[in-house]
Motif scaffolding. Sequence first.
Motif, mmCIF file in Angstrom:
data_model
loop_
_atom_site.group_PDB
_atom_site.id
_atom_site.type_symbol
_atom_site.label_atom_id
_atom_site.label_comp_id
_atom_site.label_asym_id
_atom_site.label_seq_id
_atom_site.Cartn_x
_atom_site.Cartn_y
_atom_site.Cartn_z
ATOM 1 N N UNK A 98 44.926 41.121 50.062
ATOM 2 C CA UNK A 98 45.938 42.058 49.577
ATOM 3 C C UNK A 98 46.701 41.531 48.366
ATOM 4 N N UNK A 99 46.261 40.407 47.795
ATOM 5 C CA UNK A 99 46.981 39.850 46.638
ATOM 6 C C UNK A 99 47.109 40.863 45.491
ATOM 7 N N UNK A 100 46.064 41.630 45.136
ATOM 8 C CA UNK A 100 46.250 42.630 44.073
ATOM 9 C C UNK A 100 47.314 43.672 44.420
ATOM 10 N N UNK A 101 47.426 44.043 45.710
ATOM 11 C CA UNK A 101 48.475 44.970 46.126
ATOM 12 C C UNK A 101 49.840 44.326 45.895
ATOM 13 N N UNK A 149 39.698 34.062 37.024
ATOM 14 C CA UNK A 149 39.021 34.903 38.010
ATOM 15 C C UNK A 149 38.562 34.081 39.209
ATOM 16 N N UNK A 150 38.061 32.863 38.953
ATOM 17 C CA UNK A 150 37.606 32.018 40.045
ATOM 18 C C UNK A 150 38.746 31.709 41.018
ATOM 19 N N UNK A 151 39.907 31.324 40.474
ATOM 20 C CA UNK A 151 41.043 31.035 41.347
ATOM 21 C C UNK A 151 41.539 32.310 42.015
ATOM 22 N N UNK A 152 41.522 33.418 41.270
ATOM 23 C CA UNK A 152 41.929 34.692 41.851
ATOM 24 C C UNK A 152 41.072 35.063 43.041
ATOM 25 N N UNK A 153 39.765 34.850 42.922
ATOM 26 C CA UNK A 153 38.858 35.166 44.032
ATOM 27 C C UNK A 153 39.100 34.237 45.225
ATOM 28 N N UNK A 202 44.280 39.583 36.005
ATOM 29 C CA UNK A 202 43.026 39.845 36.720
ATOM 30 C C UNK A 202 43.283 40.663 37.977
ATOM 31 N N UNK A 203 44.331 40.319 38.731
ATOM 32 C CA UNK A 203 44.667 41.088 39.927
ATOM 33 C C UNK A 203 44.920 42.552 39.594
ATOM 34 N N UNK A 204 45.516 42.802 38.425
ATOM 35 C CA UNK A 204 45.866 44.165 38.026
ATOM 36 C C UNK A 204 44.701 44.897 37.364
ATOM 37 N N UNK A 205 43.552 44.225 37.272
ATOM 38 C CA UNK A 205 42.379 44.862 36.692
ATOM 39 C C UNK A 205 42.291 44.738 35.186
ATOM 40 N N UNK A 206 43.060 43.820 34.602
ATOM 41 C CA UNK A 206 43.057 43.635 33.156
ATOM 42 C C UNK A 206 41.861 42.830 32.674
ATOM 43 N N UNK A 207 41.742 42.727 31.355
ATOM 44 C CA UNK A 207 40.608 42.043 30.727
ATOM 45 C C UNK A 207 41.027 40.751 30.021
ATOM 46 N N UNK A 208 42.311 40.448 30.020
ATOM 47 C CA UNK A 208 42.797 39.301 29.257
ATOM 48 C C UNK A 208 42.928 38.080 30.151
#
Length: 270
Positions: free
Chosen positions: A49-52, A37-41, A25-31
């Motif tokens: 900056x986690x996706x970076x 996503x909830x935890x990622x947010x 999800x951080x890398x923009x994937x769909x899997x």
Amino acid sequence: MTGQDPMSAVQIDTTRPHPARMYDWYLGGKDNYPVDEEMGRQMLTLDPRVPVMARVNRAFMHRTTRWLARNGVRQFLDIGTGIPTEPNLHQVAQETAPGARVVYCDNDPIVLAHAAALLRGSDEGATEYLQADVRDPDAILEGARKVLDFTRPVALSLIALLHFVSDEDGAHDLVRRLLAELPSGSYLVMTHATADFTPEESKAATEKMRAAGVTLALRSREEFSRFFDGLDLVEPGVQVPHHWHPELGEPVPGQDDGVIPGYGAVGRKA
């Protein structure tokens, strides 16, 4: 091909987040799933900056693989592979050394569903995928031996993985067990998150992940360096990941816009 959905062949737990799917999800994937996503947010509210950081880890893997292949390494054991995001390790290695042999390993069945993408390598080389957990090194070694020649150097890659393994699970012992089976001239490649630079945010992240059933064992520079005990560190030693031989790859946008709370290093077994 039968046309069957590969996802139907595996059992995926969508009730709690999984690091591989959060990484996707951080890398923009769909899997990934809503729980990921909830935890990622939630992680983004602590540090946007986690996706970076995720991309910095991928870029470190690309640079180290390129360095290793250029320095004669032809075998790679990548544990904690994650969901395929091109270029994958075997693509980077086989670009330099078409005959490189790569074994991928992950414990998330969603990665198994995408293993075909991982296994499209060069005709001269070999790629294989194992579904196993780093906490079961014997199973990993048994499977890897079917593809890799353990009388020749192997690069053991543990990118952004060991911070999900607690001291109670013997993280350092697991690495020592894996390295013990590899011959002289083999390498350990690692990145690891740390709380050294962002203690308050890291404490909150650890608590949120624990509440969701995910271990987050952030280690200090000293604790990270212990993984390399007995190995010869490749210059420039233990570094914030994007400072390790930056000339070997393209910079990640945003990598210098604040601290990257992690370490990376490569060590050689004498």
